[in-house]
Motif scaffolding. Sequence first.
Motif, PDB file in Angstrom:
ATOM      1  N   LEU A  24      60.542  34.975  13.822  1.00  0.00           N
ATOM      2  CA  LEU A  24      61.891  34.111  13.396  1.00  0.00           C
ATOM      3  C   LEU A  24      62.888  34.421  14.243  1.00  0.00           C
ATOM      4  O   LEU A  24      63.796  33.377  14.598  1.00  0.00           O
ATOM      5  CB  LEU A  24      62.193  34.904  12.003  1.00  0.00           C
ATOM      6  N   LEU A  25      63.053  35.712  14.886  1.00  0.00           N
ATOM      7  CA  LEU A  25      64.118  35.696  16.139  1.00  0.00           C
ATOM      8  C   LEU A  25      63.952  34.782  17.124  1.00  0.00           C
ATOM      9  O   LEU A  25      64.815  34.118  17.712  1.00  0.00           O
ATOM     10  CB  LEU A  25      63.922  37.283  16.524  1.00  0.00           C
ATOM     11  N   GLU A 111      64.672  42.458  25.112  1.00  0.00           N
ATOM     12  CA  GLU A 111      64.868  41.491  23.977  1.00  0.00           C
ATOM     13  C   GLU A 111      63.881  40.093  24.309  1.00  0.00           C
ATOM     14  O   GLU A 111      64.064  39.267  24.816  1.00  0.00           O
ATOM     15  CB  GLU A 111      66.096  41.028  23.841  1.00  0.00           C
ATOM     16  N   PHE A 112      62.476  40.499  23.897  1.00  0.00           N
ATOM     17  CA  PHE A 112      61.603  39.848  24.140  1.00  0.00           C
ATOM     18  C   PHE A 112      61.825  38.399  23.134  1.00  0.00           C
ATOM     19  O   PHE A 112      61.177  37.560  23.560  1.00  0.00           O
ATOM     20  CB  PHE A 112      60.307  40.265  23.936  1.00  0.00           C
ATOM     21  N   SER A 113      62.516  38.527  22.235  1.00  0.00           N
ATOM     22  CA  SER A 113      62.864  37.424  21.330  1.00  0.00           C
ATOM     23  C   SER A 113      63.578  36.286  22.177  1.00  0.00           C
ATOM     24  O   SER A 113      63.463  35.053  21.665  1.00  0.00           O
ATOM     25  CB  SER A 113      63.496  37.715  20.186  1.00  0.00           C
ATOM     26  N   ARG A 114      64.249  36.470  23.127  1.00  0.00           N
ATOM     27  CA  ARG A 114      64.988  35.748  24.063  1.00  0.00           C
ATOM     28  C   ARG A 114      64.030  34.462  24.747  1.00  0.00           C
ATOM     29  O   ARG A 114      64.418  33.483  25.324  1.00  0.00           O
ATOM     30  CB  ARG A 114      65.742  36.300  25.152  1.00  0.00           C
ATOM     31  N   VAL A 115      62.569  34.706  24.380  1.00  0.00           N
ATOM     32  CA  VAL A 115      61.811  33.713  25.063  1.00  0.00           C
ATOM     33  C   VAL A 115      61.866  32.482  24.324  1.00  0.00           C
ATOM     34  O   VAL A 115      61.643  31.231  24.952  1.00  0.00           O
ATOM     35  CB  VAL A 115      60.314  34.192  24.916  1.00  0.00           C
ATOM     36  N   GLY A 116      62.590  32.422  23.243  1.00  0.00           N
ATOM     37  CA  GLY A 116      63.037  31.094  22.328  1.00  0.00           C
ATOM     38  C   GLY A 116      63.777  30.543  23.083  1.00  0.00           C
ATOM     39  O   GLY A 116      63.689  29.331  23.258  1.00  0.00           O
ATOM     40  N   ARG A 117      64.647  30.892  23.669  1.00  0.00           N
ATOM     41  CA  ARG A 117      65.687  30.438  24.286  1.00  0.00           C
ATOM     42  C   ARG A 117      65.448  29.939  25.813  1.00  0.00           C
ATOM     43  O   ARG A 117      65.668  28.655  26.246  1.00  0.00           O
ATOM     44  CB  ARG A 117      67.296  31.230  24.833  1.00  0.00           C
ATOM     45  N   LEU A 118      64.485  30.619  26.443  1.00  0.00           N
ATOM     46  CA  LEU A 118      63.929  30.077  27.637  1.00  0.00           C
ATOM     47  C   LEU A 118      62.836  29.131  27.637  1.00  0.00           C
ATOM     48  O   LEU A 118      62.930  28.320  28.344  1.00  0.00           O
ATOM     49  CB  LEU A 118      62.977  31.412  27.976  1.00  0.00           C
ATOM     50  N   LEU A 119      62.126  29.031  26.305  1.00  0.00           N
ATOM     51  CA  LEU A 119      61.254  27.678  26.002  1.00  0.00           C
ATOM     52  C   LEU A 119      61.821  26.508  26.190  1.00  0.00           C
ATOM     53  O   LEU A 119      61.731  25.476  26.584  1.00  0.00           O
ATOM     54  CB  LEU A 119      60.437  28.239  25.028  1.00  0.00           C
TER      55      LEU A 119
END
Length: 258
Positions: A24-25, A111-119
């Motif tokens: 969700l993050l 902060e591995f959830s930042r992968v969403g912004r990266l994708l």
Amino acid sequence: MTLYFKYMLLLFKAQMQYRASFLLLVLGQCLTPFTVFAGLYFMFERFGEMKGWSFYEVMLCFALTHMAFSITECFARGFDMFSSLVVSGDFDRLLVRPRGTILQVLGSKFEFSRVGRLLLGIGVLIWAITNLGLEWTPLKITALVLAQASGVIIFASIFILCASFSFWTVQGLEIANILTDGGREMAQYPLSIYHRRIQQFFTFIIPFGCANYLPLQYILGRVDNPMYAFLPLAGLLFLAPCLLIWQIGVRRYRSTGS
């Protein structure tokens, strides 16, 4: 670096203990810049161009900035949260360990959830490149890679600089967000749309312009000078004084006694 990767693996396993929350993050991190992207899309639908820049050219700038920011937030988040270490007195423990403070602060938070912004950034980058129809050369590819690496270095340098303020102020300064979030917002558009003094500030003081705007001029064929491809190396010059300020802060550090 072995210790750094052990820190990373440990915190990754900890965050993956709650996978639904993590996913969700990731989705939330993807949707946040998507709203900006959607706003830009509809603005170009209405006006067609932005001071001579087409939609896909601006999207290239947008993608490079958000990819660099997401990578930095993922791996250098420890500096963004550094003031809490000073307030709690936990930084004292880092000083007595036989490892450098920079490595330990880097490894304190991921902060591995930042992968969403990266994708999202990668998707926009591929979409923009596909539609621009550029003729790629080894030097242009080098410029693109250097631009991305330089963006990460500049954002990480800003995190280090802002964290260094905590040695004197103890509490983190909200004004520091002007340099991080404000810098990201400014750098996601071509610098030429801003006032000349803002262009100078973000080229010679905080060299975001060297990380995307100027190398993009060469990649997009707006200038022929191959030196533009190597301007992202200016990011290394910005890192040096930030590390120096950090080292001065460490030497003058006084524990809060917490």
